[in-house]
Design a protein around this motif. Structure first.
Motif, PDB file in Angstrom:
ATOM      1  N   VAL A 180       0.842  -1.205   0.000  1.00 46.98           N
ATOM      2  CA  VAL A 180       0.000   0.000   0.000  1.00 46.98           C
ATOM      3  C   VAL A 180       0.877   1.255   0.000  1.00 46.98           C
ATOM      4  N   THR A 181       1.950   1.230   0.783  1.00 47.18           N
ATOM      5  CA  THR A 181       2.862   2.377   0.832  1.00 47.18           C
ATOM      6  C   THR A 181       3.499   2.608  -0.542  1.00 47.18           C
ATOM      7  N   TYR A 182       3.925   1.526  -1.184  1.00 51.28           N
ATOM      8  CA  TYR A 182       4.523   1.618  -2.525  1.00 51.28           C
ATOM      9  C   TYR A 182       3.512   2.226  -3.507  1.00 51.28           C
ATOM     10  N   LEU A 183       2.268   1.696  -3.454  1.00 52.64           N
ATOM     11  CA  LEU A 183       1.214   2.188  -4.347  1.00 52.64           C
ATOM     12  C   LEU A 183       0.972   3.671  -4.131  1.00 52.64           C
ATOM     13  N   PHE A 184       0.866   4.048  -2.861  1.00 56.03           N
ATOM     14  CA  PHE A 184       0.562   5.445  -2.519  1.00 56.03           C
ATOM     15  C   PHE A 184       1.673   6.376  -3.027  1.00 56.03           C
ATOM     16  N   LYS A 185       2.946   5.930  -2.834  1.00 59.10           N
ATOM     17  CA  LYS A 185       4.076   6.755  -3.298  1.00 59.10           C
ATOM     18  C   LYS A 185       4.038   6.907  -4.818  1.00 59.10           C
ATOM     19  N   GLN A 186       3.783   5.810  -5.529  1.00 56.04           N
ATOM     20  CA  GLN A 186       3.772   5.862  -6.996  1.00 56.04           C
ATOM     21  C   GLN A 186       2.626   6.749  -7.484  1.00 56.04           C
ATOM     22  N   LEU A 187       1.462   6.653  -6.840  1.00 58.29           N
ATOM     23  CA  LEU A 187       0.321   7.492  -7.217  1.00 58.29           C
ATOM     24  C   LEU A 187       0.645   8.962  -6.995  1.00 58.29           C
ATOM     25  N   SER A 188       1.260   9.224  -5.821  1.00 55.50           N
ATOM     26  CA  SER A 188       1.617  10.623  -5.502  1.00 55.50           C
ATOM     27  C   SER A 188       2.572  11.158  -6.564  1.00 55.50           C
ATOM     28  N   ARG A 189       3.553  10.313  -6.974  1.00 55.50           N
ATOM     29  CA  ARG A 189       4.526  10.758  -7.982  1.00 55.50           C
ATOM     30  C   ARG A 189       3.843  11.000  -9.325  1.00 55.50           C
TER      31      ARG A 189
END
Length: 1100
Positions: A956-965
């Motif tokens: 979830v953290t990885y997904l959230f970071k990629q979405l934010s980017r």
């Protein structure tokens, strides 16, 4: 219509074939056809026709069981109206057909119970339509005895059904139903049952009437089911019998304060036939175990007084106890007297002196009749064990009289075991000594009992031991002694050695005096003298059971009297010095090692003795050296340093070959799995070697000579085209088991590096070759894979390579090579039978997962280097992991505990450090991994559940970071893997949403033991699915009673208060704190709610 009649006839014929035929093929064909019928769309209507018009009981049974399956299914459930119709139909069917076959009635009642349980929270016009069980059965109870039996059986089966969780529905749903049933109906059912029993016992029961018998039996079963209900959701299993406290709700107090309830069961016991009494006693066992806090002190004293009076009456009229079932339940009842009440309370009961005398006499008589109901003795011994353990703490002024009666119990146990030996040998009966588990359990209890009035115990043991030892010696010296007489004395001495070990082990339970230590000395001297005598005869003959007793004695002696915490001024050592000349601990240790070497020399082919002997050596080798190992200081203290200085230990360190220790040989008769004990042996030797090893490579190489020779022998065999495969397998399996023991013991950098440099690169190809040749034989691959998993495990930071050393990367290459070779070959096995799938395939895969996890998390390899230099070792290992994973059905991942733990712990490392690899996987693989995490979140194993939370958090953290980017206007685009992973997640939002609802469900409604772990992924899940979370929240709020909706809404508001849209540590920590408060508030809000959380069974 004709079609219906024809298909009915076919179904009836199939039922006949299924239940009556003896031909297996016919039965299997019938079973297959009936499974197809169960899954057919018109199954429901056909079942009704079978019940209406079926001519045989078997067709009625089929209809009832099919309907039960239909109402139980979770996908595509039957509509509410249909289930109400089936319930009403079943009740009418039972009411209009009293002469049904018993098994049909039982199946229909089971159907009624299942519908009622699963529909417990279903409403129709604000009415809970399935909660009228007592009303439903009233018409049965007001009719004849036959109908009354049906009514009582319905309530009994319903109580049982609601008490049992099933795997097809969530545990949370089960607990909700059980709690609601407990609060709304169970007490009424219990009261009804007791009233019917009172009526039955009030009338003069016609004991010749079968139907009256049946009614009484069903009433007792119903009462027992009520008392046996899991009131607070602890889900205790039968094995925890002794610890059981019945958590009766406070609202039931009136029934237990009224002495007539207790009196009813004692009266029933005396007035009904012995065949019914066990159930009455089972009810009494539960009543005697009612939680203490249900009463105040005065009420408890009164309740206990009635209970003890009832027990006294049974002991004064013991005729019914000749029935083994009655006897067993009565022993359980006696044990509960002490597990639930304190000795200080028991001694204040009016008739205590008389009752303790009767119980002591009953126990002594029971022990003397050792052949009668041996499984019940456990309960009697547990009663006396608890009584004896309480003696130092009792504050009451009334005499407890245990100093009088406990020695009688001890004496009865000891003498009865000795007297049994002759009868068992004479009549060829089963020897209790064969069941070492049962013997150990009884000895653990006796160790406390025997320490009460220890002087009497010791005097008795000395007297009996001297008699048997003298007779044994005389028989050995006599030329005409019969083998039977020798066997009897050996059997008696075996029991005595076991018992002496147990009472010495009991020293820990009491504050011991010098006099008691001196008595222990008397007993130890005698056992050691006997050992000298039996060891001197081993070349001619030995007794396996006596040797196992000796090892049990040595284990207890080691625990109590060997080690740095023991006072060397102990009177025991003084006595050993006077009698045997053993002046200090070093000399006593030499006796231990002497015995160990003797056993390994003469009993090397006897697995039980070898493994217990090696366990003793292993326990001695642990001692205290590891404090110094961990602190990296030279030198160790205490018993282990003394041990290493013994010439016998030095002999072992220099001569660990099959010539001196036969169990190290390649015995062609033994099984490959029998070599497990070698690992224990080399773990102990490894520890002893490390004490003085330091950096002495010559000493290390000298120690490894036998293993070097074995490796060279295997290498020689592998270099020829034709070799003896069995010999090669045995040599290699023995060798890798030895090496694993050494690798486990070498947990300091210096010694482990010596081992690493010895095995790599010289002998690693031999291990790889073995996997290549014998991948299909787990007896060979399991030890090799386990050795490799041990070698890559950075235990105590032992794998610290120098900055100029490539060894970390080279070790990982070998690991990758082995995983890839084993993985690719094991997948060629094809279809494996279900009962062999773990042994042949999953066990090896599980070890590969553990090996990869240890290598990836060992912090001795920089994994970025592999791709940088075009090395495919990492990719090969990870791709093999994926291939192996996809070959395993989801259910197997959770069904086999070792596999689940190795898989989820590896996945945790991958999601933490190799998320780019996970993101690059094919969509179906990603969905497989996500669904395995989703299923793991609800696993019963807390470690698996916590690991899944961690994996989910990383994803979830990885997904959230990629979405934010991706939302930021940046020049650098996302890499291809991240972009694809985001796309897959957006295509399948339901998977993440499902996990959000699961985690929220567990936190709100379950006994969440890992709340912190659950909280970590939850914030990310909410931020990724804000709309879904909002809908979920509304559905939970709306499912509450109107007056509680505002409170629930406020709970959710507080949960998100002060939370920002990011996953920074500070924000996460605030969310975790909010979540703790949220859980408390929600639980408080729901405590008094009579509503079930239904929201379309939101979380099921």
């Amino acid at each position: 219509m004709a079609d219906h009649v024809q298909s009915l006839a076919q179904l009836e014929n199939l039922c006949k074939q299924l239940y009556e035929t003896t031909d297996t093929t016919t039965r299997l064909q019938a079973e297959k056809a009936l499974v197809e019928f169960t899954n057919s769309p018109d199954c429901l209507s056909k079942c009704q026709l079978l019940l209406e018009r079926g001519s045989s009981s078997y067709s009625q049974l089929l209809a009832a069981t099919c309907l039960t399956k239909l109402v139980s299914r979770t996908n595509n459930p039957l509509p509410l109206e249909q289930r109400i119709d089936i319930r009403n139909y079943v009740l009418n069917y039972l009411a209009t057909r009293p002469k049904l076959a018993t098994f049909v009635t039982q199946a229909l009642i089971q159907l009624y119970a299942r519908i009622t349980k699963l529909g417990w929270f279903d409403c129709q016009k604000d009415d809970y339509v399935f909660r009228n069980a007592i009303t439903d059965v009233t018409r049965f109870l007001q009719d004849s005895v036959e109908y009354c039996i049906i009514g009582v059986t319905i309530l009994s089966q319903l109580t049982n059904e609601i008490n049992q969780a099933d795997t097809t529905h969530p545990l949370t749903k089960h607990r909700k139903i059980a709690s609601s049933f407990r609060d709304s109906s169970l007490f009424d059912i219990f009261t009804l049952s007791c009233n019917l029993l009172k009526q039955a016992s009030g009338k003069n029961l016609n004991l010749n009437d079968e139907s009256q018998h049946g009614l009484l039996m069903q009433l007792l079963k119903l009462t027992h089911n009520c008392l046996n209900f899991d009131f607070i959701g602890t889900s205790t299993d039968e094995s925890s019998d002794d610890l059981c406290t019945v958590q009766i709700p406070t609202s039931w107090r009136s029934a237990f304060l009224d002495s007539s309830t207790l009196q009813l069961f004692f009266d029933l016991y005396h007035s009904i036939p012995p065949s019914f009494s066990p159930l009455v006693l089972s009810c009494l066992v539960q009543i005697a175990s009612v939680r203490r806090s249900l009463f105040n002190n005065a009420e408890r004293a009164k309740f206990l007084s009635h209970l003890v009076d009832g027990v006294k009456r049974i002991l004064e009229n013991p005729q019914s106890l000749s029935d083994p079932n009655n006897y067993h339940e009565f022993c359980r009842l006696l044990a509960r007297l002490k597990s639930n009440y304190q000795l200080g309370e028991l001694v204040k009961v009016e008739n205590y002196p008389e009752v303790i005398r009767l119980i002591a006499n009953f126990t002594v008589t029971s022990l003397q009749h050792w052949e009668f109901a041996p499984n019940s003795v456990h309960y009697l011994l547990s009663l006396w064990q608890r009584l004896a353990a309480s003696v130092p703490y009792v504050k009451a002024t009334e005499p407890h009289m245990l100093e009088t009666y406990t020695p009688e119990v001890t004496k009865a146990y000891i003498t009865s075991r000795l007297e049994s030996v002759h009868i068992i040998l004479r009549d060829g009966l089963e020897d209790p000594l064969e069941d070492t588990g049962l013997v150990q359990q009884q000895l653990d209890q006796l160790s406390t009992i025997g320490r009460c009035e220890y002087e009497k115990t010791c005097a008795l043991l000395v007297q009996l031991f001297d008699q048997s030892a003298q007779s044994f010696q005389e028989l050995l010296q006599s030329a005409s002694a019969s083998p039977m007489d020798i066997a009897v004395q050996e059997g008696r001495l075996t029991w005595l050695v076991y018992i002496i070990g147990a009472v010495i082990g009991g020293r820990v339970s009491f504050a011991s005096t010098d006099e008691q230590d001196a008595m222990d000395g008397e007993l130890v001297c005698r056992v050691l003298q006997l050992m000298n005598l039996t060891d001197s005869r081993l070349a001619q003959a030995g007794n396996e059971k006596l040797e196992l007793a000796m090892l049990s004695f040595f284990e207890q002696f080691r625990k109590i009297y060997i080690g740095d915490q023991v006072q060397k001024s102990s009177k025991l050592y003084r006595r050993l010095s006077e009698v045997l000349g053993l002046n200090d601990e070093t000399m006593v240790l030499s006796v231990f090692i002497g015995k160990i070497i003797t056993n390994l020399k003469y009993w090397g082919r006897c697995e039980p003795i070898t493994s217990k002997t090696l366990q003793l050596l292993n326990d001695l080798s642990i001692g205290y050296p590891f404090l110094s190992q961990l602190l990296h200081t030279a030198g160790t203290v205490g018993s282990v340093r003394k041990l290493v200085k013994l010439s016998a230990v030095q002999f072992m360190l220099n001569n660990h070959t099959s010539e001196h220790f036969s169990f190290l040989g390649i015995n062609n008769q033994s099984n490959l799995t029998d070599m497990r004990c070698r690992t224990t042996f080399y773990t102990a030797l490894g520890r002893l070697l490390m004490v003085d090893l330091g950096e002495d490579e010559d000493q290390y190489e000298q120690f490894m000579l036998p293993l070097t020779a074995a490796f060279e022998a295997v290498a020689q065999m592998f270099s020829t085209n034709s070799f003896n495969e069995q010999e090669a397998k045995r040599t290699l399996v023995g060798l890798v088991r030895d090496l694993r023991g050494i690798a486990f013991a070498f947990n300091a950098k210096t010694s482990f590096m010596m081992l690493f440099e010895w095995i790599y690169p010289s002998y690693m190809p031999i291990l790889q070759r073995a996997i290549e040749l014998w991948y299909h034989d787990p007896a060979c691959t399991t030890p090799v894979l386990k050795l490799m998993a041990e070698l890559v495990h950075n235990r105590s930071q032992r794998l610290q390579f120098d900055v100029s050393s490539p060894n970390g990367i080279l070790l990982f290459r070998e690991t990758s090579k082995m995983i890839t070779m084993y993985g690719n070959r094991i997948l060629t096995l094809g279809e494996v039978p279900k009962d062999q799938v773990y042994a042949l395939k999953l066990k090896g895969i599980s070890i590969c997962f553990s090996m990869l996890k240890a290598a990836l998390s060992g912090s001795y390899v920089n994994f970025g280097v592999f791709r940088l230099y075009g090395d495919d070792a990492l990719d090969n290992a990870l791709q093999t992991f994926i291939k192996l994973l996809l070959s395993i059905p989801h259910s197997d991942l959770l069904d086999y505990p070792k596999l689940s733990q190795s898989y989820y712990s590896l996945l945790e490392v991958l999601t933490q450090d190799h998320m780019n690899f996970i993101a690059s996987l094919e969509p179906h693989v990603i969905m497989y991994i996500l669904s395995s995490i989703s299923e793991g979140l609800t696993a019963l194993d807390t470690m698996v559940c916590t690991g899944c939370c961690s994996c989910l958090d990383h994803i979830v953290t990885y997904l959230f970071k990629q979405l934010s980017r991706s939302n930021k206007k940046r020049t650098a685009p996302l890499n291809q893997e991240s972009d694809r992973f985001l796309h897959i997640m957006q295509q399948h939002p339901e998977m993440i949403q499902q996990m959000l609802s699961t985690v929220l469900n567990i936190i709100i409604f379950e006994d969440c033991r890992n709340q912190w772990s659950m909280s970590r992924p939850l914030l990310g899940l909410i931020l990724l699915n804000e709309k879904y979370f909002s809908d979920l929240r509304s559905s939970i709020v709306n499912s509450q009673p109107p007056e509680k909706q505002q409170a629930m809404h406020l709970c959710f508001e507080n949960l998100m208060e002060g939370i920002e849209r990011n996953l920074l540590t500070k924000n996460r920590d605030r969310f975790t704190q909010n979540l703790s408060a949220f859980r408390r508030e929600v639980n408080d809000s729901m405590k008094n709610s009579t509503y079930g959380v239904n929201s379309n069974d939101m979380m099921s």
